[in-house]
Design a protein around this motif. Structure first.
Motif, PDB file in Angstrom:
ATOM      1  N   ARG A  58       0.818  -1.206   0.000  1.00  0.00           N
ATOM      2  CA  ARG A  58       0.000   0.000   0.000  1.00  0.00           C
ATOM      3  C   ARG A  58       0.856   1.261   0.000  1.00  0.00           C
ATOM      4  N   GLN A  59       1.933   1.232   0.771  1.00  0.00           N
ATOM      5  CA  GLN A  59       2.783   2.415   0.845  1.00  0.00           C
ATOM      6  C   GLN A  59       3.571   2.638  -0.442  1.00  0.00           C
ATOM      7  N   GLU A  60       4.103   1.568  -1.003  1.00  0.00           N
ATOM      8  CA  GLU A  60       4.989   1.705  -2.160  1.00  0.00           C
ATOM      9  C   GLU A  60       4.248   1.750  -3.497  1.00  0.00           C
ATOM     10  N   ASN A  61       3.178   0.969  -3.623  1.00  0.00           N
ATOM     11  CA  ASN A  61       2.523   0.839  -4.931  1.00  0.00           C
ATOM     12  C   ASN A  61       1.175   1.552  -5.041  1.00  0.00           C
ATOM     13  N   ILE A  62       0.413   1.549  -3.951  1.00  0.00           N
ATOM     14  CA  ILE A  62      -0.935   2.114  -4.029  1.00  0.00           C
ATOM     15  C   ILE A  62      -0.965   3.590  -3.653  1.00  0.00           C
ATOM     16  N   ARG A  63      -0.190   3.988  -2.664  1.00  0.00           N
ATOM     17  CA  ARG A  63      -0.207   5.385  -2.235  1.00  0.00           C
ATOM     18  C   ARG A  63       0.044   6.364  -3.381  1.00  0.00           C
ATOM     19  N   PRO A  64       1.057   6.128  -4.246  1.00  0.00           N
ATOM     20  CA  PRO A  64       1.265   7.068  -5.355  1.00  0.00           C
ATOM     21  C   PRO A  64       0.041   7.204  -6.256  1.00  0.00           C
ATOM     22  N   LEU A  65      -0.681   6.094  -6.472  1.00  0.00           N
ATOM     23  CA  LEU A  65      -1.873   6.135  -7.307  1.00  0.00           C
ATOM     24  C   LEU A  65      -3.002   6.911  -6.621  1.00  0.00           C
ATOM     25  N   VAL A  66      -3.118   6.738  -5.315  1.00  0.00           N
ATOM     26  CA  VAL A  66      -4.139   7.453  -4.550  1.00  0.00           C
ATOM     27  C   VAL A  66      -3.856   8.956  -4.569  1.00  0.00           C
ATOM     28  N   GLU A  67      -2.599   9.308  -4.358  1.00  0.00           N
ATOM     29  CA  GLU A  67      -2.234  10.732  -4.384  1.00  0.00           C
ATOM     30  C   GLU A  67      -2.513  11.330  -5.763  1.00  0.00           C
ATOM     31  N   ASP A  68      -2.180  10.584  -6.810  1.00  0.00           N
ATOM     32  CA  ASP A  68      -2.442  11.055  -8.176  1.00  0.00           C
ATOM     33  C   ASP A  68      -3.937  11.218  -8.433  1.00  0.00           C
TER      34      ASP A  68
END
Length: 313
Positions: free
Chosen positions: A166-176
């Motif tokens: 979640r921190q490495e792969n999903i968080r960037p997508l959520v922020e975007d």
């Protein structure tokens, strides 16, 4: 028959309800939802459901509660003493509870966000080009689906692995996603539904990011929605609950049946066993340690109440 069921609830099953709540409040993760129903001579009434999925060592519990109104005060009073994460829809009083408590964290529901965009896409006529609003909605659905896709890859993984993903792969997508949502000015969006969907996502951002830091938290509140739906199906058959005692009794019977199933029990057999044991004591005078032995998650429940496990081939 309704009178008998209410009497059994009042004389024997109330302590069961209280014991279930006592265990529920110990959970570190709860799902919560509510639905209206009709009670004659009263304003619209609400049935609530709180679901502990059984993570963190506690048993799975479905607790239906008749709390009357739908407001922050009733659910805040009910959750007094609770310390953990509450997974909910975007209903504002849940957020107020969090602001008033240092012990409760609220996690939002991506299913609600996705649904608002998906409804816009579904309005598109087959074979016709999507409108600008529908294209934006389709992009939102695509982005949210990617969160689920990446998270589901680690569904059976440890909490540590899920958190890392979640921190490495999903968080960037959520922020975007939220940065993208904020590029749209509501004043320039002609579609009322798209404007509402975008504003909803923006307003829920803080709560929709909770799952990123808590591996045990799901992306949505579907567990509670499925639980309350069972009550919704029932109310279309009986149409009304005509008394406060009837509403409270109904909540308890739903709680026992659903919690029994969640703990691998057969509801009918378990209910028979439960009542046959409770009537051995004076009304509402069952010792606490004996009540614990009768709970759906107790190892003391006899095999006749348990579902047979399917043998693996």
């Amino acid at each position: 028959m309704a009178g008998w069921l209410i009497s059994v609830y009042r004389y024997y099953l109330k302590p069961v309800h209280l014991t279930m709540k006592k265990q529920l409040i110990k959970s570190k993760l709860l799902h919560c939802d509510e639905t209206p129903f009709v009670m004659p001579k009263k304003s619209k009434q609400y049935m609530w459901v709180l679901h502990s999925p059984g993570k963190g060592g506690g048993p799975p519990i479905y607790l239906y509660e008749y709390l009357g109104a739908r407001n922050g005060e009733v659910i805040q009073d009910y959750l007094e003493g609770y310390k953990g994460i509450l997974v909910t829809d975007g209903y504002q009083p849940y957020h107020t509870i969090m602001k008033n408590s240092n012990d409760i964290t609220v996690a939002g529901c991506y299913s609600h966000v996705r649904r608002k965009f998906a409804e816009i896409v579904k309005a598109a006529k087959k074979g016709e080009k999507l409108t600008p609003a529908q294209e934006i909605a389709a992009e939102a659905v695509k982005r949210i689906d990617q969160f689920y896709h990446l998270d589901n890859k680690f569904k059976e993984s440890s909490d540590e692995e899920r958190l890392k993903n979640r921190q490495e792969n999903i968080r960037p997508l959520v922020e975007d996603f939220f940065a993208w949502v904020k590029t749209f000015d509501s004043k320039t969006i002609s579609s009322t539904k798209l404007r509402a969907a975008l504003n909803y996502a923006k307003n829920q951002e803080y709560y929709l990011k909770t799952f990123l830091d808590h591996p045990e938290v799901p992306l949505d509140n579907n567990d509670a929605e499925r639980s309350i739906r069972k009550f919704c199906v029932g109310k279309h058959n009986w149409h009304i609950i005509d008394s406060v005692n009837g509403a409270s009794a109904s909540a308890l019977y739903y709680s026992i049946a659903e919690t029994a199933k969640a703990n691998g029990l057969k509801p009918y057999e378990y209910m028979r066993y439960l009542i046959s044991e409770l009537i051995k004591y004076p009304r509402e005078k069952v010792p606490g340690d004996e009540l614990e032995k009768l709970m759906p998650w107790s190892e003391s429940i006899p095999d006749i109440c348990r579902k047979k496990k399917n043998k693996k081939k």
